[in-house]
Design a protein around this motif. Structure first.
Motif, PDB file in Angstrom:
ATOM      1  N   LYS A  13       0.922  -1.076  -0.048  1.00 33.29           N
ATOM      2  CA  LYS A  13      -0.023   0.014   0.037  1.00 33.29           C
ATOM      3  C   LYS A  13       0.813   1.256  -0.093  1.00 33.29           C
ATOM      4  O   LYS A  13       1.898   1.469   0.679  1.00 33.29           O
ATOM      5  CB  LYS A  13      -0.761   0.041   1.044  1.00 33.29           C
ATOM      6  CG  LYS A  13      -1.982  -1.095   1.109  1.00 33.29           C
ATOM      7  CD  LYS A  13      -2.922  -1.052   2.469  1.00 33.29           C
ATOM      8  CE  LYS A  13      -3.786  -2.316   2.893  1.00 33.29           C
ATOM      9  NZ  LYS A  13      -4.434  -2.566   3.782  1.00 33.29           N
TER      10      LYS A  13
ATOM     11  N   CYS B   7      -2.843   4.620   0.244  1.00 31.50           N
ATOM     12  CA  CYS B   7      -3.075   3.185   0.309  1.00 31.50           C
ATOM     13  C   CYS B   7      -3.635   2.362  -1.121  1.00 31.50           C
ATOM     14  O   CYS B   7      -3.850   1.357  -0.881  1.00 31.50           O
ATOM     15  CB  CYS B   7      -4.157   2.714   1.267  1.00 31.50           C
ATOM     16  SG  CYS B   7      -3.964   3.712   2.948  1.00 31.50           S
TER      17      CYS B   7
ATOM     18  N   LEU C  33      -2.188   0.627  -4.428  1.00 31.54           N
ATOM     19  CA  LEU C  33      -1.235  -0.515  -4.260  1.00 31.54           C
ATOM     20  C   LEU C  33      -0.252   0.054  -5.348  1.00 31.54           C
ATOM     21  O   LEU C  33      -0.164   0.482  -6.360  1.00 31.54           O
ATOM     22  CB  LEU C  33      -1.773  -1.884  -5.218  1.00 31.54           C
ATOM     23  CG  LEU C  33      -2.707  -2.567  -4.398  1.00 31.54           C
ATOM     24  CD1 LEU C  33      -3.580  -3.518  -4.940  1.00 31.54           C
ATOM     25  CD2 LEU C  33      -2.315  -2.865  -2.900  1.00 31.54           C
TER      26      LEU C  33
ATOM     27  N   HIS D 220      -9.705   0.005   0.341  1.00 31.68           N
ATOM     28  CA  HIS D 220      -9.811  -1.535   0.464  1.00 31.68           C
ATOM     29  C   HIS D 220     -10.931  -2.404   0.925  1.00 31.68           C
ATOM     30  O   HIS D 220     -10.796  -3.277   1.929  1.00 31.68           O
ATOM     31  CB  HIS D 220      -8.231  -2.031   1.084  1.00 31.68           C
ATOM     32  CG  HIS D 220      -7.090  -1.491   0.414  1.00 31.68           C
ATOM     33  ND1 HIS D 220      -6.741  -2.138  -0.849  1.00 31.68           N
ATOM     34  CD2 HIS D 220      -6.279  -0.511   0.465  1.00 31.68           C
ATOM     35  CE1 HIS D 220      -5.646  -1.567  -1.307  1.00 31.68           C
ATOM     36  NE2 HIS D 220      -5.374  -0.613  -0.449  1.00 31.68           N
TER      37      HIS D 220
ATOM     38  N   THR E  32      -9.337   1.208   5.467  1.00 34.82           N
ATOM     39  CA  THR E  32      -7.926   2.241   5.628  1.00 34.82           C
ATOM     40  C   THR E  32      -8.660   3.679   6.319  1.00 34.82           C
ATOM     41  O   THR E  32      -8.121   4.962   5.769  1.00 34.82           O
ATOM     42  CB  THR E  32      -7.055   2.570   4.434  1.00 34.82           C
ATOM     43  OG1 THR E  32      -8.088   3.002   3.530  1.00 34.82           O
ATOM     44  CG2 THR E  32      -6.429   1.359   4.100  1.00 34.82           C
TER      45      THR E  32
END
Lengths: 199, 199
Positions: A57, A62, A64, A109, A124
């Motif tokens: 992250k 956060c 990818l 996420h 998150t």
């Protein structure tokens, strides 16, 4: 009866677990892999291992990424005072492809879903609040899905962000472009009427 | 523009190459793998490596197996004088599932296809002739597909086996069970008439 050798069966089962893959496709893929030259087959397992090792992250949004910060957070040309909150990286990519949004993102996420045991602490949300608390944020656009979980998450976040006294908005829901009103489902149509804009 | 990190993109591309998987499914699978706990993700790559290492051709019939001989060739209850020749292990499994065939198999690993550069030397024809040459074989049932390549392979094999003076047969083609004659395609229907049996 077991028709396949054990390692082959194990491979088929691994593919069967994947989203969008049924028993037949899993079997077809397994035989396809067994038919590949050795180096091409190991390229697949290497790609899996490499992606799992290197991708993590982004420290800020956060998303990818393989670096500490993702390319969007690193980009100084983007407006870092507007955050678009999305459920996953796929949503982020979909919005990026429109080329309409110049701000930055925050990837949750997932979405709040009590039935699946997913609460805000699995998402998150904490990281998002930390970013907002840091000041400099002017607007939060909530772009979670339009399903029950996405809506619940949007409402939860809106309530949470309210005290910070920044602009909060939700992406518009209504008729998809190019559709006939007569074929629209009732929920979408009522959202379209509810969300009408003066012209 | 490249929206995904390089290792992620590489993973998506590996899945995109697989049969029956398009760009969207490949993306979905890649994100699914990245979302897995570390041990479950490496179970996938381990399964690929293990299958590729342990699975090889049966020394007799060339079916895929992890032992020297496949379970069918090892089975003494089966009739080893009747060989059913199939294009691939998937065909073998399909025939096994009917529970109608008590003989053994020979897996060609493909069909003759000059356009794709696949000649008899790429298939396990040599191994089949060696088995026939060993005597003891009474019948060869050719169960290659009913497409052009399968038909060509069947004809080629029949010509090749003829000098050995053993019974050669081809599985029957005709109407699938449960279909209406009026909806059958012309080729299938003419094959059904051509292959009629006295009753």
């Amino acid at each position: 009866m077991q028709y396949n050798a054990v390692p082959l069966q194990r491979l088929i089962e691994q593919f069967e677990k994947m989203p969008g893959i049924g028993r037949k496709t899993a079997q077809r893929i397994a035989f396809y892999i067994l038919g590949l030259p050795k180096d091409e087959a190991s390229a697949i397992s290497d790609a899996i291992n490499e992606a799992c090792e290197k991708i993590h992250k982004c420290a800020l949004c956060c998303n990818l990424t393989e670096d500490e910060l993702c390319p969007i957070c690193k980009n100084e040309k983007r407006d870092h005072s507007v955050i678009c909150v999305v459920e996953d990286s796929q949503s982020l990519i979909a919005i990026e492809k429109t080329k309409e949004f110049g701000g930055v993102y925050h990837v949750l996420h997932g979405a709040v879903s009590p039935l699946d045991g997913i609460g805000p602490e699995q998402l998150t949300v904490k990281e998002l609040l930390a970013r907002i608390g840091g000041g400099e944020i002017k607007e939060i656009i909530i772009a979670t899905d339009s399903d029950i979980e996405g809506e619940a998450t949007a409402m939860y976040l809106a309530k949470l962000i309210k005290p910070f006294d920044i602009k909060i908005s939700r992406i518009a829901f209504g008729l998809p472009v190019g559709t006939d009103i007569q074929y629209a489902d009732e929920v979408t149509l009522s959202r379209a009427i509810e969300g009408r804009r003066s012209m």
